[in-house]
Design an enzyme around this catalytic site. Sequence first.
Site, PDB file in Angstrom:
ATOM      1  N   ASN A   1      43.647  34.353  30.657  1.00 15.81           N
ATOM      2  CA  ASN A   1      42.220  34.220  30.971  1.00 15.81           C
ATOM      3  C   ASN A   1      41.502  34.207  29.630  1.00 15.81           C
ATOM      4  O   ASN A   1      41.314  35.240  29.018  1.00 15.81           O
ATOM      5  CB  ASN A   1      41.769  35.402  31.837  1.00 15.81           C
ATOM      6  CG  ASN A   1      40.268  35.408  32.073  1.00 15.81           C
ATOM      7  OD1 ASN A   1      39.580  34.425  31.745  1.00 15.81           O
ATOM      8  ND2 ASN A   1      39.756  36.492  32.641  1.00 15.81           N
TER       9      ASN A   1
ATOM     10  N   LYS B   1      38.493  33.595  28.963  1.00 15.66           N
ATOM     11  CA  LYS B   1      37.086  34.037  29.042  1.00 15.66           C
ATOM     12  C   LYS B   1      36.191  33.089  28.231  1.00 15.66           C
ATOM     13  O   LYS B   1      36.445  31.895  28.238  1.00 15.66           O
ATOM     14  CB  LYS B   1      36.970  35.495  28.585  1.00 15.66           C
ATOM     15  CG  LYS B   1      37.982  36.384  29.320  1.00 15.66           C
ATOM     16  CD  LYS B   1      37.721  37.844  29.193  1.00 15.66           C
ATOM     17  CE  LYS B   1      38.766  38.622  29.985  1.00 15.66           C
ATOM     18  NZ  LYS B   1      38.508  40.038  30.048  1.00 15.66           N
TER      19      LYS B   1
ATOM     20  N   HIS C   1      36.518  37.507  39.223  1.00 11.76           N
ATOM     21  CA  HIS C   1      36.813  38.402  38.095  1.00 11.76           C
ATOM     22  C   HIS C   1      35.714  39.464  38.020  1.00 11.76           C
ATOM     23  O   HIS C   1      34.550  39.178  38.314  1.00 11.76           O
ATOM     24  CB  HIS C   1      36.874  37.603  36.792  1.00 11.76           C
ATOM     25  CG  HIS C   1      37.406  38.413  35.662  1.00 11.76           C
ATOM     26  ND1 HIS C   1      36.624  39.299  34.969  1.00 11.76           N
ATOM     27  CD2 HIS C   1      38.648  38.512  35.143  1.00 11.76           C
ATOM     28  CE1 HIS C   1      37.373  39.907  34.064  1.00 11.76           C
ATOM     29  NE2 HIS C   1      38.604  39.443  34.136  1.00 11.76           N
TER      30      HIS C   1
ATOM     31  N   GLU D   1      34.123  40.633  35.664  1.00 17.90           N
ATOM     32  CA  GLU D   1      32.981  40.268  34.813  1.00 17.90           C
ATOM     33  C   GLU D   1      31.984  39.421  35.591  1.00 17.90           C
ATOM     34  O   GLU D   1      30.771  39.547  35.407  1.00 17.90           O
ATOM     35  CB  GLU D   1      33.481  39.550  33.550  1.00 17.90           C
ATOM     36  CG  GLU D   1      34.147  40.547  32.591  1.00 17.90           C
ATOM     37  CD  GLU D   1      35.257  39.973  31.728  1.00 17.90           C
ATOM     38  OE1 GLU D   1      35.320  38.747  31.558  1.00 17.90           O
ATOM     39  OE2 GLU D   1      36.072  40.777  31.219  1.00 17.90           O
TER      40      GLU D   1
ATOM     41  N   GLU E   1      43.132  44.089  38.924  1.00 17.36           N
ATOM     42  CA  GLU E   1      42.676  44.432  37.584  1.00 17.36           C
ATOM     43  C   GLU E   1      41.731  45.631  37.630  1.00 17.36           C
ATOM     44  O   GLU E   1      40.544  45.472  37.917  1.00 17.36           O
ATOM     45  CB  GLU E   1      41.926  43.250  36.959  1.00 17.36           C
ATOM     46  CG  GLU E   1      42.751  42.003  36.812  1.00 17.36           C
ATOM     47  CD  GLU E   1      42.191  41.081  35.736  1.00 17.36           C
ATOM     48  OE1 GLU E   1      42.960  40.717  34.847  1.00 17.36           O
ATOM     49  OE2 GLU E   1      40.995  40.756  35.783  1.00 17.36           O
TER      50      GLU E   1
ATOM     51  N   GLY F   1      40.223  44.935  28.717  1.00 19.88           N
ATOM     52  CA  GLY F   1      39.704  44.836  27.351  1.00 19.88           C
ATOM     53  C   GLY F   1      39.530  46.172  26.652  1.00 19.88           C
ATOM     54  O   GLY F   1      38.876  46.257  25.618  1.00 19.88           O
TER      55      GLY F   1
ATOM     56  N   SER G   1      44.594  44.796  29.804  1.00 20.71           N
ATOM     57  CA  SER G   1      45.223  45.190  28.540  1.00 20.71           C
ATOM     58  C   SER G   1      46.740  45.011  28.496  1.00 20.71           C
ATOM     59  O   SER G   1      47.425  45.737  27.786  1.00 20.71           O
ATOM     60  CB  SER G   1      44.853  46.640  28.192  1.00 20.71           C
ATOM     61  OG  SER G   1      43.452  46.763  28.027  1.00 20.71           O
TER      62      SER G   1
HETATM   63  P1  PGA Z   1      42.465  42.016  29.014  1.00 21.15           P
HETATM   64  O1  PGA Z   1      41.704  41.156  30.135  1.00 21.15           O
HETATM   65  O2  PGA Z   1      43.916  41.577  29.069  1.00 21.15           O
HETATM   66  O3  PGA Z   1      41.803  41.629  27.724  1.00 21.15           O
HETATM   67  O4  PGA Z   1      42.283  43.445  29.361  1.00 21.15           O
HETATM   68  C1  PGA Z   1      42.280  40.925  31.399  1.00 21.15           C
HETATM   69  C2  PGA Z   1      41.313  40.158  32.252  1.00 21.15           C
HETATM   70  O5  PGA Z   1      40.094  40.440  32.197  1.00 21.15           O
HETATM   71  O6  PGA Z   1      41.727  39.266  33.014  1.00 21.15           O
END
Ligand code: PGA
Length: 249
Positions: free
Chosen positions: A10, A12, A95, A97, A167, A173, A213
């Site tokens: 992803n 982003k 997601h 976000e 998630e 993150g 992560s």
């Molecule tokens: P991350 O993000 O691996 O940077 O924690 C995962 C995601 O948001 O899909």
Amino acid sequence: MARRKIVAGNWKMNKTPTEAKALVAMLAPLVKSDDVDVVYCVPAIDIVPVVEAVKGTNVKVGAENISDKDSGAFTGEISGAMLKDAGVDYVIIGHSERRDYYKEDDAFLNRKVLKAFEYGLTPILCCGESLAQREAGVTIDWVRLQLKSDLIGVTAEQAASMVIAYEPIWAIGTGKVATTEQAQEVCHAIRELIAEIYDADTAEKIRIQYGGSVNGKSAPELFAQPDIDGGLIGGASLKEDFGKIVNYK
Ligand code: PGA
């Protein structure tokens, strides 16, 4: 039959079209795999160059969003028809976000899931709890409610073909990976929910990823869990480490 693992990056809001092509070239030799599906979910503007750049490789391309409408006066939106025509196979929906920052609620996400199927795209449907919810002990209730709401009207056949990404928001993150037990517990509960909504066969077929992560170090143990069929990878998908995650064995 064993489920095929699926590792999706992803990206982003990272990588210009020029940078995207360079990243695909850098990762190409590292992400070769015969037994893992590899997907790059990229910003809309990178879709066309990335589809071109992955031609002839094992990598498929995903979008990070899809409109719940077909076409028309929806400034700034991108339709399922556009994604499909551009060569996209997967689309991330829901997601955290987008749920948090853009206030996408479950009714809206449900329409997007249905729209993705209408256009022959495979949804990677995200779910997950906040830290407060985990501490309050409502993680599984919450994830069940999210998925039940997002899957309204989805047939068993469609569900069997899709991907769910669990998630935990507190792990995204932050460098704070859920423990293997925590990840497996929720992914197992999700599979049980699918069996409950549909049937055992659908639950056996649906692929459930863990995300939050994940890196080359944590992937082997996570992906060895019986209900974890791969990962949705943010930060590490932009680095060489992504190759290690794909080739986690
Ligand atoms: P991350 O993000 O691996 O940077 O924690 C995962 C995601 O948001 O899909």
